[in-house]
Design an enzyme around this catalytic site. Structure first.
Site, PDB file in Angstrom:
ATOM      1  N   ASP A  67       0.833  -1.197   0.000  1.00 47.12           N
ATOM      2  CA  ASP A  67       0.000   0.000   0.000  1.00 47.12           C
ATOM      3  C   ASP A  67       0.873   1.256   0.000  1.00 47.12           C
ATOM      4  O   ASP A  67       2.092   1.175   0.160  1.00 47.12           O
ATOM      5  CB  ASP A  67      -0.966   0.020   1.208  1.00 47.12           C
ATOM      6  CG  ASP A  67      -0.297  -0.335   2.530  1.00 47.12           C
ATOM      7  OD1 ASP A  67       0.940  -0.290   2.609  1.00 47.12           O
ATOM      8  OD2 ASP A  67      -1.026  -0.640   3.495  1.00 47.12           O
ATOM      9  N   ASN A 135      -7.603  -1.387  14.332  1.00 44.11           N
ATOM     10  CA  ASN A 135      -9.021  -1.692  14.097  1.00 44.11           C
ATOM     11  C   ASN A 135      -9.202  -2.996  13.318  1.00 44.11           C
ATOM     12  O   ASN A 135     -10.297  -3.309  12.879  1.00 44.11           O
ATOM     13  CB  ASN A 135      -9.678  -0.535  13.326  1.00 44.11           C
ATOM     14  CG  ASN A 135      -9.062  -0.327  11.950  1.00 44.11           C
ATOM     15  OD1 ASN A 135      -8.094  -1.001  11.580  1.00 44.11           O
ATOM     16  ND2 ASN A 135      -9.597   0.596  11.180  1.00 44.11           N
ATOM     17  N   HIS A 137      -7.571  -3.738  10.420  1.00 43.74           N
ATOM     18  CA  HIS A 137      -7.384  -3.654   8.968  1.00 43.74           C
ATOM     19  C   HIS A 137      -6.128  -4.410   8.542  1.00 43.74           C
ATOM     20  O   HIS A 137      -5.210  -4.615   9.335  1.00 43.74           O
ATOM     21  CB  HIS A 137      -7.384  -2.200   8.468  1.00 43.74           C
ATOM     22  CG  HIS A 137      -6.163  -1.389   8.735  1.00 43.74           C
ATOM     23  ND1 HIS A 137      -6.223  -0.027   8.977  1.00 43.74           N
ATOM     24  CD2 HIS A 137      -4.849  -1.697   8.787  1.00 43.74           C
ATOM     25  CE1 HIS A 137      -5.011   0.438   9.153  1.00 43.74           C
ATOM     26  NE2 HIS A 137      -4.163  -0.555   9.055  1.00 43.74           N
ATOM     27  N   GLU A 142     -10.075  -1.305   5.381  1.00 46.65           N
ATOM     28  CA  GLU A 142     -10.702  -0.946   6.647  1.00 46.65           C
ATOM     29  C   GLU A 142     -11.987  -1.754   6.875  1.00 46.65           C
ATOM     30  O   GLU A 142     -12.641  -2.164   5.907  1.00 46.65           O
ATOM     31  CB  GLU A 142     -11.068   0.551   6.629  1.00 46.65           C
ATOM     32  CG  GLU A 142      -9.902   1.494   6.363  1.00 46.65           C
ATOM     33  CD  GLU A 142      -9.039   1.746   7.602  1.00 46.65           C
ATOM     34  OE1 GLU A 142      -8.923   0.868   8.467  1.00 46.65           O
ATOM     35  OE2 GLU A 142      -8.478   2.857   7.685  1.00 46.65           O
TER      36      GLU A 142
HETATM   37  C1  GLP Z   1      -0.648   0.972   8.366  1.00 44.35           C
HETATM   38  C2  GLP Z   1      -0.441   0.129   7.117  1.00 44.35           C
HETATM   39  C3  GLP Z   1      -0.597  -1.333   7.394  1.00 44.35           C
HETATM   40  C4  GLP Z   1       0.176  -1.697   8.636  1.00 44.35           C
HETATM   41  C5  GLP Z   1      -0.371  -0.951   9.808  1.00 44.35           C
HETATM   42  C6  GLP Z   1       0.276  -1.331  11.128  1.00 44.35           C
HETATM   43  O1  GLP Z   1      -1.971   1.292   8.584  1.00 44.35           O
HETATM   44  N1  GLP Z   1      -1.299   0.439   6.047  1.00 44.35           N
HETATM   45  O2  GLP Z   1      -0.160  -2.069   6.278  1.00 44.35           O
HETATM   46  O3  GLP Z   1       0.064  -3.075   8.829  1.00 44.35           O
HETATM   47  O4  GLP Z   1      -0.138   0.412   9.549  1.00 44.35           O
HETATM   48  O5  GLP Z   1       1.301  -0.470  11.463  1.00 44.35           O
HETATM   49  P1  GLP Z   1       2.286  -0.696  12.652  1.00 44.35           P
HETATM   50  O6  GLP Z   1       3.111  -1.886  12.287  1.00 44.35           O
HETATM   51  O7  GLP Z   1       3.128   0.532  12.720  1.00 44.35           O
HETATM   52  O8  GLP Z   1       1.479  -0.915  13.855  1.00 44.35           O
END
Ligand code: GLP
Length: 240
Positions: A67, A135, A137, A142
């Site tokens: 992403d 949440n 995702h 989402e």
């Molecule tokens: C973002 C990304 C996700 C990732 C998530 C978790 O929202 N789009 O792909 O998995 O963050 O992030 P973190 O690893 O910093 O908790």
């Protein structure tokens, strides 16, 4: 789903990297789907160290990312493109032409179409790395009544903007849209490695492991339907 409960973040990163390393040794022309965020940084560090020690090589590896924020310059230090170079690509021998990073300068569907085509041409990933949103995702899919099958421009939930604000100067600076891989594309990977650490992920982890986890309101719960998922979770995320 194989659940591996680890002592802490370092232990989680170590155990996950051992699995990645053994797959890289077995298949040097491995195809990766990489994720950003704080969860995989330790894993990437271990892969960099393993290459330095001559245990693995990225010479024949290929990658595509999961992403990216909409409207963010790749040179911006909050872009996922910047993150990948900083935390992995600049430190290993992966070839530039084998790195694929989605990009959407604006919230226009044509960029989603380009990314869909890129994923199709790239072919099946051997390993998809995933983090979890607080949440539930995955990528930027989402919780909702309906989920996207294929790559799309998506609007970020308030809770995601809040969770990701820690990386920006202020919450207002967090982009409101992202370009994200769709669920069918995420699930096309041969193996999925999920990393979840810290108390903030406990709710999502608990819900994945609940018997009633199959709902579009919990995108990460759908991982239970994939035949080859490894969930590396630290004690804080597991126990709360
Ligand atoms: C973002 C990304 C996700 C990732 C998530 C978790 O929202 N789009 O792909 O998995 O963050 O992030 P973190 O690893 O910093 O908790």
């Amino acid at each position: 789903m194989k659940v591996i409960v680890c002592k802490d973040y370092d232990d989680m990163s170590k155990k996950a990297s051992e699995l990645v390393i053994s797959n890289m040794i077995e298949k040097p022309q491995i195809k990766f789907g990489f994720a950003t965020g704080s969860s995989p940084i330790g894993l990437y560090k271990n892969l960099i160290a393993a290459q330095k020690e001559g245990e693995i090589s990225f010479k024949y590896a290929k990658s595509v990312n999961l992403d990216e924020y909409v409207g963010i310059d790749p040179a911006n230090d909050q872009s996922y493109s910047y993150f990948m170079h900083e935390n992995l690509f600049d430190h290993v021998n992966i070839k530039k032409e084998n790195i694929h990073l989605p990009s959407a300068p604006e919230a226009d569907d044509k960029y989603a179409k380009e990314y869909r085509k890129l994923l199709e041409d790239f072919g099946q990933r051997d390993i998809q790395i995933l983090g979890l949103g607080v949440n539930g995702h995955i990528a930027f899919n989402e919780p909702a009544d309906k989920l996207n099958k294929y790559a799309s421009i998506v609007e970020l939930e308030k809770s995601t903007i809040e969770a990701n604000a820690r990386f920006f100067e202020s919450e207002e600076d967090v982009p409101k849209h992202a370009l994200s891989m769709g669920l069918a594309e995420v699930f096309d990977a041969r193996m999925i490695i999920v990393l979840a650490n810290g108390k903030s992920k406990h709710e999502a982890v608990k819900r994945i492991l609940n018997d009633e986890s199959i709902s579009t309101e919990l995108p990460c719960g759908l991982l239970n339907l994939h035949p080859n998922v490894y969930l590396f979770v630290d004690e804080e995320a597991y126990n709360g």
